[in-house]
Structures are given as structure tokens and as C-alpha cells.
Write an enzyme that holds these catalytic residues in place. Structure first.
Site, PDB file in Angstrom:
ATOM      1  N   VAL A  12       1.293  -4.955  -2.529  1.00 49.29           N
ATOM      2  CA  VAL A  12       1.373  -5.866  -3.607  1.00 49.29           C
ATOM      3  C   VAL A  12       0.945  -7.379  -3.445  1.00 49.29           C
ATOM      4  CG1 VAL A  12       3.427  -6.767  -5.178  1.00 49.29           C
ATOM      5  CG2 VAL A  12       3.546  -4.623  -4.225  1.00 49.29           C
ATOM      6  N   LYS A 100      12.847  -4.909  -4.542  1.00 47.38           N
ATOM      7  CA  LYS A 100      13.893  -4.554  -5.234  1.00 47.38           C
ATOM      8  C   LYS A 100      15.164  -4.245  -4.340  1.00 47.38           C
ATOM      9  CE  LYS A 100      12.309   0.190  -5.147  1.00 47.38           C
ATOM     10  NZ  LYS A 100      11.002  -0.037  -5.398  1.00 47.38           N
ATOM     11  N   GLY A 129       7.568  -2.032 -12.126  1.00 55.47           N
ATOM     12  CA  GLY A 129       6.329  -2.614 -11.819  1.00 55.47           C
ATOM     13  C   GLY A 129       5.813  -3.595 -12.879  1.00 55.47           C
ATOM     14  N   LYS A 200      17.241   0.383  -9.368  1.00 55.68           N
ATOM     15  CA  LYS A 200      16.362  -0.247 -10.524  1.00 55.68           C
ATOM     16  C   LYS A 200      17.347  -0.431 -11.868  1.00 55.68           C
ATOM     17  CE  LYS A 200      11.981   0.898  -9.213  1.00 55.68           C
ATOM     18  NZ  LYS A 200      10.918   1.951  -9.156  1.00 55.68           N
TER      19      LYS A 200
HETATM   20  N1  HSE Z   1       8.198   4.583  -5.611  1.00 52.17           N
HETATM   21  C1  HSE Z   1       8.431   3.669  -6.867  1.00 52.17           C
HETATM   22  C2  HSE Z   1       7.920   4.582  -7.902  1.00 52.17           C
HETATM   23  C3  HSE Z   1       7.429   2.575  -6.701  1.00 52.17           C
HETATM   24  O1  HSE Z   1       7.521   5.788  -7.699  1.00 52.17           O
HETATM   25  O2  HSE Z   1       8.294   4.270  -9.015  1.00 52.17           O
HETATM   26  C4  HSE Z   1       7.824   1.415  -7.590  1.00 52.17           C
HETATM   27  O3  HSE Z   1       9.322   0.960  -7.428  1.00 52.17           O
END
Ligand code: HSE
Length: 400
Positions: A12, A100, A129, A200
Site C-alpha cells: 500500500v 484496519k 480498499g 471491518k
Molecule cells: N485480505 C483482505 C481481503 C485485504 O481479501 O479483502 C483487504 O483488507
């Protein structure tokens, strides 16, 4: 000119560097100002990379430089990101992050520190994302009472489920492909057991209601038990299977869970495939709005970090308020949530099924020596009680 530093030159962080360089003219045009990367912090050296001109190994160099106004924290993990972030905010530098784990664990505290020091802590890239979802919840939907949030919030699991459905591949082989493509977390358990999606939805729910949701209060089931046979049953119903991360407000109660769901084409999330993510938000006035895009990947995530940098630059010298208090949001036990359930049982004795579950929608022609059916609506507690009474349940998937 706004001077920034990037902490961590991994996937990133290098993406943030690239976005700021490649889109410098676009950014200058929109912002009416330029953004310069003064430092990139990483322990490693990058000999053949333009980053070497601004690379530093010591965080003190950045923290002690009064010219640096904004930090892009793309290190990931709790430490040392937590300590570094606190110190940056305490010295009045805004921090924009994709981390996160840090946001979920320390969001309210870091927001308080930012407020006290008249700078900002922003985290658009921490969920979904490249999808704008934090900013819509914080601004565009601030007037709404949020009734529900339903998200496909993990690209790896959505990719796996899509490939299992469209190519009939087995779970293990698709997981391997997802890892090769770089979608999965370092430890893929976080993806396939649902914990990544859980963090999330905890962040999104905290923002929706302004109080803190602890992710350990959220019932979390991953996709490891889903088989190609489940997809065969789903197809018979004209449905598919998706890993949903969900929070719902019912009266004064809040429910949240992460689990695979049977989803029909009427649901806009039915068409979200591959590594793509989407979030469907239901507000009490405006109704449904949906946010769709790449939920993972270098440039998509980096673009979201840079969108926060631009927000800081536009509000230079001001604190951008994000309402997320330390006070706990009580998540009610899932027992009271009402829905239908798709069930597989190792019996062909429909009299037994109906004696326990009452009238069901039977799905035939998928496998011998077992049956598949959809129950009437009932609470989770009722389902569990009936399933225990049956004693021969192979699997259950909730129906959205
Ligand atoms: N491993 C996470 C996904 C990456 O597959 O969405 C993004 O947080």
C-alpha cells in the site's frame, strides 16, 4: 505545498507513493496546491527505486520535522504503528491510514488525540480498499438513522466463493490461487474464518452509531465449511452463496454477524463477484445506497489513503471530526434475530424433518442419502433448538 511522509513501503505504501507521483497534476488541479512526499520510512533499502531519494530509516527524522503536515501510515499491524501514530497526532500531524487492525483496536482513542491537537485521523482505506464508504458514512449519510449495513467486505473469500460457483473448483485449490494473486492476508485464516470482515463491519457499525463496537461481540463464521454441494442446492433455488458482514438496528437493539448467506438475484449484492467488495447501507430516510469497487489491491487501497490526504489538505489547520466514542455499543445476542435457514440433513425421512421444522421448502435432485430444505422464518434460538432435536444436520446457511 503540503509535505507528507509515508510510513511503510510495502504494497500500500508504494502504491501511495505511485498515486501521488503519477497523479500529481490531477491532484494539483483539484486541490489548487501540490503535495510533496518528503520522506518514506522503511527499514529496508530500495536501490533501484525512485523512493531511495526520500527514504529514511528513523521515524524521529519525520516526527521532528515541523514541515511534515500529514503522515500516510501504511505499515499495518498494531505495533509500532500505534506508538508512532500517537506521537504524530500529539505533535499536530494528521495521520491517514489503511491499517484496519489499529483503527478497530484504537480508533476512538486516536480520534480523541487528533481532536485535542487540532489535526485529523482518517482511515478511508481501512475498510473496502478503494471503495469510498467511511466518508459517505461520516458525511453524506450523517443525517440518516442507519437501519442496516450489509457488506461483502473480504475480497479473498468473495473470490473463492465466486470461483467455486462458476468453475466448480474445490475450496482449497481456489484459496491457493487467491494467495498467489496476493489478495489474502499473510495468515489466510483471517480471511477464510471471517475475522477480517468482522473487524471491518465493527468499524462501519461504530461509525454508523458513533459508539464503539468490539469485534469480539460479533458472531463470526467463515466459509471453510462451504462445499460445491452447497452451491448445487443454491443453484436449484436460483441463489448463490456470499459471505456477508451485517449489522442491523431493530428498535433499540443492535445485531451484528459475519456468516455465509444464501442470496437471491433480487439482492443487489448477488452480482458482486470475484475480488470486488460492496456495501449496501439502508438509511431511514433515503433508503438504500450501495458502494462498490475493489476491496483490496495496491492502487485501489492507496487511492483511498490519498483521498484522505486531500481531505486533510483542504482543511489544513483544522480537525476533521469523526464521531466514534469510547462508549460501548451493546450488540444483542444473535438468538433473537429472525430469518429463514437453508439446511442439509443426512436423512431422506421428510416426515421427521416436518415433525421438527414444520412446513419447509424441499430441494430435490442434488444428492442421495440426504435432503436439503429451506425453513420458514424463525429466530436463531429456535433454529438451534430444532437442529439439536434433528441430530443429523450436515450444514446450515442463513437465507438473506
Ligand atoms: N485480505 C483482505 C481481503 C485485504 O481479501 O479483502 C483487504 O483488507
Amino acid at each position: 505545498m503540503i509535505k507528507v511522509a509515508i510510513w511503510g513501503y510495502g504494497t500500500v505504501g508504494s502504491g501511495v507513493f505511485e498515486v501521488l507521483r503519477k497523479n500529481s497534476a490531477v491532484i494539483e488541479n483539484k486541490l489548487g496546491d501540490t503535495i510533496e512526499v518528503k520522506y518514506v520510512l522503511d527499514l529496508r533499502d530500495f536501490e533501484d527505486d525512485p523512493v531511495k531519494e526520500v527514504l529514511v530509516h528513523d521515524v524521529e527524522e519525520i516526527l521532528s520535522d515541523p514541515e511534515v503536515a500529514v503522515i500516510c501510515e501504511t505499515m499495518g499491524g498494531e505495533n509500532p504503528a500505534y506508538t508512532f501514530t500517537k506521537r504524530a497526532l500529539e505533535s499536530g500531524k494528521s495521520v491517514c491510514t489503511s491499517n484496519k487492525e489499529l483503527v478497530e483496536k484504537h480508533g476512538p482513542e486516536l480520534l480523541q488525540i487528533a481532536k485535542a491537537h487540532n489535526c485529523s485521523y482518517l482511515f478511508e482505506a481501512s475498510v473496502g480498499g478503494g471503495i469510498p464508504i467511511i466518508r459517505p458514512l461520516r458525511t453524506s449519510l450523517a443525517q440518516e438513522e442507519i437501519q442496516s449495513i450489509t457488506g461483502i467486505l473480504n475480497g479473498t473469500t468473495n473470490y473463492i466463493l465466486t470461483k467455486m460457483e462458476t468453475e466448480g473448483l474445490a475450496f482449497e485449490s481456489v484459496l491457493k490461487r487467491a494467495q498467489e494473486k496476493g489478495y489474502a492476508e499473510k495468515n489466510p485464516d483471517a480471511d477464510i474464518l471471517g475475522f477480517d470482515a468482522c473487524r471491518k463491519i465493527a468499524i462501519l457499525t461504530s461509525l454508523a452509531y458513533g459508539k464503539n463496537v468490539n469485534y469480539t461481540d460479533i458472531l463470526t463464521e467463515g466459509i471453510t465449511a462451504i462445499t460445491n454441494k452447497d452451491f448445487a442446492y443454491a443453484r436449484k433455488l436460483g441463489a448463490t452463496i456470499k459471505l456477508f458482514a451485517k449489522s442491523v438496528k431493530k428498535g433499540e437493539k443492535y445485531y451484528a454477524l459475519v456468516a455465509p448467506f444464501l442470496v437471491k438475484p433480487e439482492n443487489p449484492l448477488y452480482a458482486v463477484n470475484g475480488v470486488y467488495n460492496a456495501i449496501l447501507v439502508n438509511g431511514n430516510m433515503g433508503g438504500e445506497t450501495m458502494y462498490y469497487g475493489k476491496g483490496a489491491g495496491k492502487l485501489a487501497t492507496a487511492s483511498a489513503v490519498v483521498s484522505d490526504v486531500l481531505d486533510c489538505a483542504r482543511h489544513f489547520g483544522k480537525h476533521l471530526n469523526v464521531k466514534w466514542d469510547e462508549e460501548k455499543l451493546e450488540i444483542s445476542p444473535i438468538d433473537g434475530a429472525v430469518r429463514k435457514f437453508f439446511v442439509r440433513a443426512s436423512t431422506t425421512d421428510m416426515a421427521q424433518v416436518e415433525a421438527v421444522f414444520g412446513e419447509v421448502e424441499l430441494i430435490t435432485g442434488v444428492a442421495d442419502n440426504e435432503c436439503g430444505f429451506v425453513t420458514a422464518e424463525m429466530t436463531e434460538a429456535e433454529y438451534r433448538e430444532k437442529a439439536a432435536k434433528m441430530g443429523n444436520i450436515i450444514g446450515m446457511i442463513r437465507v438473506d
